[in-house]
Design an enzyme around this catalytic site. Structure first.
Site, PDB file in Angstrom:
ATOM      1  N   THR A 216      -8.819   9.413  96.841  1.00  0.00           N
ATOM      2  CA  THR A 216      -9.998   8.557  96.684  1.00  0.00           C
ATOM      3  C   THR A 216      -9.557   7.173  96.224  1.00  0.00           C
ATOM      4  OG1 THR A 216     -11.514  10.374  96.191  1.00  0.00           O
ATOM      5  CG2 THR A 216     -12.153   8.203  95.403  1.00  0.00           C
ATOM      6  N   PHE A 218     -10.540   3.762  94.368  1.00  0.00           N
ATOM      7  CA  PHE A 218     -11.454   3.268  93.341  1.00  0.00           C
ATOM      8  C   PHE A 218     -11.335   1.749  93.234  1.00  0.00           C
ATOM      9  CE2 PHE A 218     -10.812   7.645  92.214  1.00  0.00           C
ATOM     10  CZ  PHE A 218     -11.988   8.058  91.607  1.00  0.00           C
TER      11      PHE A 218
END
Length: 337
Positions: A216, A218
């Site tokens: 992921t 960020f």
């Protein structure tokens, strides 16, 4: 909408609960960033994230700012508000997952609030199936987690045959299973969440395509931008809407970056499009007597706004755009946690 946050200092851990914005001191104390390392030792920095302790966003905050004071928020929008109101110095929000794709709501919040992008970072996400001690997989009838986590583990969860129940946070799902003693219910969350809430791990690494990392991306946000050193490798994120729409207009937009040797990069997609809900929006616009939806386009490109070629590209883009906003220029990182 009430802003519900929980405060954690590390070390030592502590939790303070607030019921509304009026309970908090709005005085702002921003800490300048003097290093662009993905990990910064900053015990005096308060970082907002969405979720409860054990959330992946909390792990990203602690990776970005070791020993920081973390501010747990009930919703993604609350993290943006916390920074804008000076309740937090920084916020860490997920923007894109390698398996689940873009987190569209956070793109909308980037436009709604005027926080600046400081840098990006990536985190390996290791989803685990958690349950109460003594519970085995065959005892489970349902599983709690965030919809994004479900999307990233769809193949495995289909094999398990469990009913999926959405929750607004992975760690929050683990907390509910533990606090309510749900022996027929599991949670998809992190190994750290299992440790915090006293659950055991039935199976690790349940994300789809287990032969590659589930990553992921960020974004780290603050109220004020950072000073951009010219020698660093930067990328810039912009959002714009077009006066006219169609393949030929988008081609011209892409060309104006290509002509200046500026690469576009946004992880999974080159361009992220979202319905325009506010900024210069007419919702439906007329083009050649046809009704078309008004869209916003988000682009990341490999250049700093301190560079003349980037400035010229934005100036050229304004000829085609109804509006343009630079969300921030920030140091690039490779997809290596």
């Amino acid at each position: 909408m009430a802003l519900v946050i929980r405060l954690r200092a590390a070390p030592p851990p502590s939790l303070i609960y607030f019921n509304s914005i009026s309970n908090l001191n709005n005085k702002r104390s921003l800490i300048p960033i003097n290093s662009f390392s993905p990990t910064i030792i900053a015990s005096s920095i308060r970082v907002a994230y969405q979720g409860v302790p054990g959330a992946y966003s909390e792990a990203a905050a602690l990776k970005a700012y070791q020993e920081c004071e973390t501010l747990a928020c009930d919703q993604f929008e609350s993290t943006f508000k916390a920074v804008e109101l000076g309740l937090a110095d920084k916020a860490v929000v997920p923007i894109e997952n390698l398996l689940g794709g873009s987190i569209h709501g956070n793109y909308d919040l980037l436009l709604k609030y005027h926080n600046k992008l400081l840098f990006e970072m990536v985190l390996i996400i290791n989803h685990c199936l958690l349950a109460l001690l003594g519970v085995i997989k065959q005892d489970l009838k349902r599983v709690l987690s965030h919809p994004q986590a479900f999307a990233q583990c769809e193949i495995t969860l289909n094999k398990f045959g469990l009913v999926r129940v959405n929750h607004n946070n992975t760690a929050g799902a683990a907390k509910i299973v533990a606090s309510k003693g749900l022996r027929d219910t599991g949670a998809v969350a992190s190994a750290r969440a299992a440790n915090i809430y006293g659950l055991h791990i039935i199976q690790e690494g349940i994300h789809d395509n287990p032969f590659s990392n589930n990553i992921t991306r960020f974004l780290v946000l603050a109220r004020e931008p950072i000073i951009i050193p010219g020698h660093l490798n930067y990328k810039t994120c912009i959002v714009f809407s077009l006066k006219d729409e169609g393949p030929e207009i988008l081609f011209k937009v892409l060309a104006l970056f290509s002509l200046r040797a500026i690469n576009l990069t946004k992880g999974t997609y080159l361009i992220e499009s979202r319905p325009n809900k506010g900024e210069g929006s007419k919702n439906l616009i007329m083009i050649d007597d046809r009704r078309n939806f008004d869209y916003l386009f988000y682009i990341d490109f490999e250049a700093s706004m301190a560079e003349p070629r980037a400035q010229n590209a934005i100036q050229h883009l304004q000829k085609f755009a109804r509006f343009v906003r630079v969300l921030g220029s920030y140091p690039r990182v490779d997809y290596i946690p």
